[in-house]
Design a protein around this motif. Structure first.
Motif, mmCIF file in Angstrom:
data_model
loop_
_atom_site.group_PDB
_atom_site.id
_atom_site.type_symbol
_atom_site.label_atom_id
_atom_site.label_comp_id
_atom_site.label_asym_id
_atom_site.label_seq_id
_atom_site.Cartn_x
_atom_site.Cartn_y
_atom_site.Cartn_z
ATOM 1 N N GLU A 7 0.508 -6.208 -4.124
ATOM 2 C CA GLU A 7 -0.067 -5.286 -3.110
ATOM 3 C C GLU A 7 -1.533 -5.299 -3.367
ATOM 4 O OE1 GLU A 7 1.542 -1.270 -3.278
ATOM 5 O OE2 GLU A 7 3.451 -2.026 -2.808
ATOM 6 N N ILE A 8 -2.312 -5.302 -2.429
ATOM 7 C CA ILE A 8 -3.795 -5.439 -2.622
ATOM 8 C C ILE A 8 -4.087 -4.085 -1.810
ATOM 9 C CG2 ILE A 8 -6.004 -6.808 -1.984
ATOM 10 C CD1 ILE A 8 -3.992 -8.330 -3.460
ATOM 11 N N PRO A 9 -4.568 -2.888 -2.531
ATOM 12 C CA PRO A 9 -5.078 -1.908 -1.829
ATOM 13 C C PRO A 9 -6.205 -2.025 -0.753
ATOM 14 C CG PRO A 9 -4.772 -1.527 -4.037
ATOM 15 C CD PRO A 9 -4.558 -2.856 -3.840
ATOM 16 N N SER A 10 -6.156 -1.402 0.371
ATOM 17 C CA SER A 10 -7.419 -1.455 1.159
ATOM 18 C C SER A 10 -8.063 -0.097 0.836
ATOM 19 C CB SER A 10 -7.051 -1.701 2.579
ATOM 20 O OG SER A 10 -6.170 -2.741 2.789
ATOM 21 N N ARG A 11 -9.183 -0.038 1.357
ATOM 22 C CA ARG A 11 -10.122 1.130 1.182
ATOM 23 C C ARG A 11 -10.616 1.732 2.291
ATOM 24 N NH1 ARG A 11 -13.808 -1.797 -3.279
ATOM 25 N NH2 ARG A 11 -14.242 -2.903 -1.216
ATOM 26 N N VAL A 12 -10.659 3.052 2.558
ATOM 27 C CA VAL A 12 -11.138 3.895 3.715
ATOM 28 C C VAL A 12 -12.692 3.451 4.015
ATOM 29 C CG1 VAL A 12 -11.859 6.039 2.489
ATOM 30 C CG2 VAL A 12 -11.099 6.096 5.089
ATOM 31 N N GLN A 13 -13.183 3.056 2.861
ATOM 32 C CA GLN A 13 -14.834 2.743 3.195
ATOM 33 C C GLN A 13 -15.102 1.225 3.753
ATOM 34 O OE1 GLN A 13 -13.275 3.562 0.136
ATOM 35 N NE2 GLN A 13 -14.463 2.283 -1.572
ATOM 36 N N ASN A 15 -13.159 0.761 6.308
ATOM 37 C CA ASN A 15 -12.216 0.873 7.301
ATOM 38 C C ASN A 15 -10.816 0.324 7.376
ATOM 39 O OD1 ASN A 15 -14.124 2.237 8.724
ATOM 40 N ND2 ASN A 15 -15.223 0.747 9.722
ATOM 41 N N PHE A 16 -10.195 0.418 6.074
ATOM 42 C CA PHE A 16 -8.934 -0.169 5.907
ATOM 43 C C PHE A 16 -8.747 -1.659 6.428
ATOM 44 C CE2 PHE A 16 -8.156 4.456 5.450
ATOM 45 C CZ PHE A 16 -7.456 4.446 4.312
#
Ligand SMILES: Cc1ncc(COP(=O)(O)O)c(C=O)c1O
Length: 387
Positions: free
Chosen positions: A140-146, A148-149
């Protein structure tokens, strides 16, 4: 104990976090569900009628393993028209039992035991499980809200090892509603080229985009030969129950997928294929109509949640809003549980969709405008206590 009959990889396979939640919802009354991951619209009538006519014509038999040729020809034309991507209907497209089966075929066909698949998360709940079922290892490679995912490119690149076989992406994204820009996808492609990886691109929400174009991964220069494109009818045409979708890719790879499909499925449901053909031929006005309504709801729910102190980034695709609930001091599981118990609004905890989803909840706007209004009212009551 019956569990002793199960293979190790099945024993460790976790049940979907979504199901657990919906089992609770099913026991409750007066719940407004923003939890649903499928269109609230029924299948448009001409599509429905095409399925009925197919049955009445006696089309109650198997089709060719790959699916009826007419449908594959129409699909090839559709993809060419929309995205200028070319697939040979005879050897490069298989009609599947939804994108669900397409994922299964893709993973089973390409993975050797222990090979890794990089998956930007949060993502559709089946991705990790499909990799595990095929004997691979999901990373899993987490995306970030900053961002914009969008996929986190640095993290993605640094996760590549000698065991990495593929990157699995799904944009427009479930659960965030994010789209990936052409620039981001070009970077994903560069990595795939440099490390000789397959890209599996789940584009099931391709037509559900709001004011932005959908970028078909296989249409990027140099992408086609290493891409498997997954697409469907479930979301765009409101056809989840028909169980139909497709997968397209280079002939050599597709011949492997076809062998798995032959032995496990035989052929996708015959009347559903007739309905899918009708969807491609005459479904466009219905897609546009549903899209306009989703957009109206999207603006209402995103505006409403932001107004209530739940920061919600603007989703450009699919039919999900993904508010940040961290200001309440609760984690996403507790937030979803309390909101359900106290206000009878069902949302799905973001952590059910993998790393990077914690602290957010998925709110589907595939429900009526009035229900969304009512849900926002209830969330307002909730936020008065916890905001
Ligand atoms: C991103 C994504 N891919 C695939 C699927 C499964 O779709 P199908 O009904 O075509 O099997 C879903 C369903 O929720 C989804 O959200």
């Amino acid at each position: 104990m019956s569990q002793s009959f199960l293979a190790h990889r099945i024993v460790t396979l976790k049940p979907s976090g979504i199901r657990k939640f919906f089992d609770i919802v099913a026991t409750m009354k007066d719940v407004i569900s923003l939890g649903i991951g499928e269109p609230d619209f029924d299948t448009p009538d001409p599509i429905l009628q095409a399925g009925i006519r197919s049955l009445q014509r006696g089309e109650t038999h198997y089709t060719s393993n790959s699916g009826i040729l007419e449908l594959r020809v129409e699909l090839a034309r559709h993809l060419e028209d929309l995205y200028q991507v070319t697939y040979d209907p005879v050897s490069e497209i298989i009609i599947t039992v939804g994108v669900s089966e397409a994922l299964y075929l893709a993973m089973t066909a390409i993975l050797n035991p222990g090979e890794e698949v990089l998956i930007p998360t949060p993502c559709f709940v089946a991705y990790q499980a499909e990799v595990t079922l095929a004997g691979g290892v999901p990373v899993e490679i987490p995306s970030r809200v900053q961002d914009n995912f969008q996929p986190n490119l640095e993290a993605l690149e640094s996760a590549i090892t000698l065991r990495t076989r593929a990157i699995l992406i799904g944009y427009p994204n479930n659960p965030t509603g994010a789209i990936a820009t052409r620039e981001t996808l070009m970077e994903v492609l560069r990595m795939a080229q440099e490390h000789d990886l397959v890209v599996i691109s789940d584009e099931i929400y391709d037509r559900l985009v709001y004011g932005v174009p959908h970028v078909c991964f296989a249409s990027l220069p140099g992408a086609w030969e290493r891409t498997l494109t997954l697409g469907g009818f479930s979301k765009d045409y409101a056809m989840t129950g028909w169980r139909i979708g497709y997968i397209a890719g280079p002939a050599e790879t597709m011949s492997g997928l076809l062998r798995i499909h032959q032995y496990t499925i035989m052929s996708a449901p015959t009347p559903a294929q007739a309905a899918g053909l009708e969807a491609l031929r005459t479904g466009e006005p219905y897609v546009r109509g549903m899209l306009a309504e989703y957009d109206r709801r999207r603006q209402r729910i995103v505006g409403g949640l932001n107004h209530l102190g739940l920061p919600t980034f603007e989703p450009h695709g699919a039919f999900y809003a993904f508010p940040d609930i961290r200001a309440t001091g609760m984690d996403d599981e507790l937030f979803a549980q309390k909101l359900l118990e106290e206000e009878r609004v069902a949302v799905v905890p973001g952590s059910a969709f993998g790393a990077g989803g914690g602290g957010f909840v998925r709110c589907s706007y595939a429900t009526t405008y009035e229900q969304i209004e009512e849900a926002l009212q209830r969330i307002e009551n909730f936020m008065r206590r916890y905001g």
